[in-house]
Scaffold this active site. Structure first.
Site: not given
Length: 966
Positions: A173, A601
């Site tokens: 990531h 999110k």
């Protein structure tokens, strides 16, 4: 030199002491370490760029420190005037200096933490921050609690421990913003600083260490912080694997040996079996193709071969040492027969070896056995090297190790023989360490997970059904999809041939599964399906593996990420477990992954965290009902917004029985360096995960009271509604977000191989979680973490006054709620709404300014209510050490924030006028041209000279200061 100039030479040291006027404890040397590193750096800065630049840096620091004391917004404007007056070269030097000083502050902190843990245990409850979460004696403390407080027997603990598994999954990531070149130099600075303060240091040692310290600080400052090209997946894999070479490889046997000692201290004389699966390692680097078109089947193949080559090479580099150690002649008949048989066929000399290159005499039977192991390791390494270089190898497979049992068998033979002949102390030395390494790392170093988005599999299935003339799979109902997939899985006929029409995307999916079929099965771990929504997502991958003739199919792991998918996960797994074919396939074991980033999110941190807590409980019930052993795979990021937080507390806050001695968790981006960058960090990480998993299993947390659940359910509904009403339903929120943060400039940092969006166009939905969190972290506003929490607290407190006491009770007695609130408090301590207001003032159009004003009012209200629930007057009042550390670094971060905001203004608004003062380092420009040369490092920038590099340096600096990126 004027008196003002003389005063400034010591000003930062004085400011440090003003910001943190007293020691937190007697062993606190943080300010001393900080001041030493800064003093050395400022001398270097003056030597390289002149006295005026040094004074400018100090003046900026003073102004920023004054702002931290008063929080007067005018100070930010004064800072802005100063940074915009710098020319291109000086602007880069100043941004680079503050970024560098923050890295040095981090190093001072790490040395202090390490020293503090050796001197004094951290008080109970001091756990908001990863570094102070637990002491170095985690394992001993955990064992003591289990025996003394919970009355567990040592044997019961031992049996539980040797059957538990922690699988740490390294992912690429894109959150590690520091280059490897700098990470290595930082490690050497840290070592020098620690040694300088050792008790037994001589004056000569001190002088040499000080010189080495200055050398490394200068080398780091002279290194370009900015990656000039985007890393490839192969680059990311090599970077991740470097931690195995540097710390993990030797760290695992060291940790297991310490575990043996801890067990011995409670009366267990038996060692942890060498093949006990306590610690395992996996990787997504080169296997995670979700939204990353650069991870191709060829990349996956290369990464697997490279890992096998690295593993064989590391074993090979240790085998000579083992041969030196096992020089004894006494052995069992079993071993002697094997040695004599090998001796007959090893008449030749081996000139390509440095040690033991001549034929080993039969009177050294262990060495004869190990020489054969060495030969096979050599050929295993060389075959992988040749396959990697040219896809073919002249070395026959028979000459290599292809199965882990082949490798372990001769080592076990040596171990048994030594023990039988009275040489157990020798057997339990380097040989046991080596066997533990083999059992942990295997022939592949790490097992590679494959991750692909569910839609890609749907594309393949649709192409197949269309080609067969039976309709469009994409248009079928979920029930029809399942019926068809199961009928094919139960049948024998091939589903498609080479004439199947293939787009690039379809070819990529099928070619990836063909690579899985081609390479040794021990190279791979799980096949993770991201954005999984239904049972057909899992069955489709099972069918594709069968069609591509994967001999040992990978376990298929659905990843549930969005709130609705999390809610539907128990029903999906119930349906799967109800299918006889699937139940037989999984052999009583199922892994499910839950995603912290995208759920956060989608719904905000509070709602996502509570939903994941509940879904784990429900999945556990479903698994128990069907007699399936469940392993939860936690997709946690480094930041709080992506599920981050102190390891031990995060594990202990999980619902009872959901870990059950088996835990998988991602170690992402910058967290890899924080967890494994140094030997002591590696040891601490392995210890924490092992101790927390053991404690959770043997002392599971109590389930929350029904009234607590009801209250959290209410809060989650309100929090989700408030979060979505702004993030998804406000028509101009996306426009505001992109103006108020550096989100659109994020990609210029080149910190990862994958794009920042799953789809090139689209709003927040298509934006990846990392840039979403990154952008808000940079402006110190941290919106995704707290938005919705204030509204939820307000709702339940105004609804019933008794809820105040209930929330306080939950905070004191419910680990999940305690950790959630404490992490929010830490995020508020790192935040600053005045900084966010500066970005708005400079970058946001007038008609959107009200967004920021409304959000900042919400921020303050949320903070006030949070403190009320925790029973605190001030942020971090329960953790003075973390509070001190944050105060010390705030002036650096604030300077970088101001520099970043004004640089963004200059980039986005060409009409923004600034008045540059004459070049500060004029007196040495003719000799060195150092500042001007920095501008030339980015000759192709589309912006005015120096702006892009200044911006990137500020982003890296803020990330270093907050110790979070995405």
């Amino acid at each position: 030199m004027s008196t003002v100039k003389l005063d400034r030479l010591t000003s930062i040291d004085a400011q440090l002491r003003l910001l943190a006027p007293k020691k937190v404890s007697e062993d606190d040397k943080l300010i001393e370490y900080d001041a030493l590193l800064l003093d050395r750096f400022l001398d270097i800065l003056q030597n390289l760029h002149g006295e005026d630049i040094k004074e400018t840096v100090q003046e900026l620091y003073e102004q920023s420190a004054e702002y931290e004391r008063t929080h007067d917004p005018k100070k930010l404007e004064e800072l802005g005037s100063m940074v915009t007056s710098l020319d291109a070269g000086d602007s880069i030097v100043v941004a680079k200096s503050f970024s560098h000083m923050l890295n040095l502050a981090n190093l001072a902190e790490e040395v202090q933490i390490s020293r503090r843990k050796r001197v004094k245990k951290v008080k109970k409850g001091d756990f908001m921050d990863e570094n102070t979460a637990m002491t170095e004696s985690d394992m001993e403390e955990t064992l003591r609690r289990l025996i003394v407080d919970l009355k567990k027997s040592p044997q019961e603990i031992f049996e539980t421990l040797k059957n538990q598994t922690v699988d740490l999954v390294f992912t690429a990531h894109p959150t590690q913003s520091v280059r490897r070149s700098l990470l290595q130099k930082h490690g050497r600075i840290r070592d020098c600083l620690a040694q300088l303060y050792a008790k037994d240091i001589t004056p000569d040692d001190k002088q040499e260490l000080d010189e080495a310290l200055q050398r490394e600080i200068q080398a780091a400052f002279r290194t370009d912080e900015i990656r000039r090209t985007q890393p490839t997946p192969q680059d990311e894999m090599r970077a991740g694997m470097s931690y195995f070479h540097e710390t993990i490889w030797n760290g695992v046997p060291k940790f297991l040996r310490r575990l043996d000692t801890a067990l011995k201290n409670i009366g267990i004389t038996e060692r942890v079996p060498y093949n006990a699966p306590l610690i395992q390692f996996s990787s997504w680097m080169g296997g995670d193709r979700d939204g990353n078109p650069r991870v191709t089947p060829e990349v996956t193949r290369d990464v697997c071969l490279l890992a096998r080559m690295m593993a064989a090479n590391m074993y090979f580099s240790q085998i000579d040492e083992l041969m030196f150690e096992l020089s004894m002649w006494r052995c069992t008949d079993e071993l002697r027969e094997r040695a004599e048989e090998l001796h007959k066929y090893s008449k030749r000399d081996s000139k390509h070896y440095i040690e033991f290159w001549k034929q080993i005499p039969s009177s050294e039977p262990y060495r004869v056995i190990l020489a054969d192991v060495r030969d096979k390791l050599y050929y295993t390494r060389e075959r992988s090297r040749q396959l990697l270089a040219s896809e073919v190898s002249e070395i026959p497979v028979e000459a290599t190790f292809t199965e882990i049992d082949q490798f372990l068998e001769p080592l076990e033979l040596c171990y048994r023989s030594l023990c039988a002949c009275g040489d157990r102390p020798v057997a339990d030395g380097s040989l046991l360490d080596f066997m533990r390494q083999v059992a942990t790392f295997g022939l592949c170093l790490v097992k590679l997970d494959i991750r692909q988005e569910s839609e890609r599999h749907t594309d393949v299935m649709d192409a197949i059904t269309t080609h067969l003339g039976i309709g469009s799979y994409r248009d079928w109902t979920e029930e029809k999809r399942q019926d068809w997939l199961l009928s094919e899985l139960r049948g024998k006929r091939p589903l498609f041939g080479p004439d199947l029409p293939r787009t690039d995307e379809i070819a990529d999916v099928l070619d990836t599964i063909n690579v899985i079929a081609e390479l040794p099965s021990d190279s791979f771990g799980a096949y993770v399906i991201s954005m999984a929504t239904a049972p057909s997502d899992v069955l489709a991958v099972e069918l594709l593996q069968r069609e591509c003739k994967v001999k040992k199919p990978l376990r298929v792991v659905p990843l549930f990420e969005k709130l609705a998918d999390l809610e539907a996960a128990p029903a999906s797994m119930t349906r799967l477990f109800s299918v006889d074919w699937y139940k037989n396939r999984i052999d009583g074991k199922q892994e499910v992954m839950i995603g912290y980033s995208d759920s956060g999110k989608d719904a905000g941190r509070l709602s996502a965290a509570w939903q994941m807590y509940k879904v784990q409980e429900e999945l556990l019930k479903v698994s128990k009902k069907f007699g399936v052993k469940l392993t939860m795979f936690h997709g946690r990021g480094g930041t709080v917004g992506r599920g981050g937080g102190p390891t031990h507390l995060a594990i202990l806050a999980q619902p009872a029985e959901t870990i059950g001695g088996s835990l998988r968790v991602t170690i992402q981006g910058e967290v890899i360096e924080q967890s494994f960058g140094e030997q002591h960090l590696c040891f601490r990480t392995l210890q924490r995960y092992t101790a927390a998993t053991l404690e959770h299993g043997m002392n599971p947390p109590k389930s929350p009271k029904p009234e607590w659940r009801a209250l959290l359910d209410q809060m989650a509904v309100v929090a989700t509604e408030e979060y979505r009403s702004i993030v998804f339903k406000e028509p101009r929120f996306v426009e505001y977000f992109r103006l108020a943060t550096p989100e659109t400039e994020y990609g210029r940092m080149n910190i990862g191989s994958r794009p920042s969006k799953r789809k090139p166009s689209g709003g927040i939905e298509s934006l990846r979680a990392i840039p979403w969190i990154f952008a808000w972290t940079q402006t110190r506003f941290h919106l995704p973490v707290w938005l919705g929490v204030g509204g939820a607290l307000k709702h339940v407190l105004e609804k019933d006054i008794r809820n105040h006491n209930m929330l306080r009770d939950m905070y004191n007695n419910f680990p999940f709620f305690r950790v959630t609130i404490d992490l929010l408090e830490m995020v508020f301590a790192k935040g600053d709404p005045e900084i966010a207001a500066l970005y708005d003032k400079l970058l946001v159009s007038e008609e959107l300014q009200s967004f920021g004003e409304r959000l900042r009012a919400n921020y303050e209200d949320t903070k006030r209510r949070l403190l009320e629930v925790a029973g605190h007057k001030d942020l971090l009042e329960g953790d003075p050490y973390l509070k001190q550390r944050l105060r010390l670094r705030d002036p650096y971060i604030t300077t970088l924030n101001v520099c970043q905001a004004y640089t963004l203004k200059r980039i986005r608004d060409p009409d923004f006028k600034v008045t540059e003062r004459p070049h500060l380092s004029k007196e040495i420009m003719d000799a060195h041209k150092a500042a001007a040369e920095l501008v030339k490092l980015n000759p192709t920038s589309e912006y005015a000279p120096g702006l892009e590099d200044t911006l990137i340096l500020t982003m890296k600096g803020v990330a270093a200061g907050l110790q979070n990126t995405g």
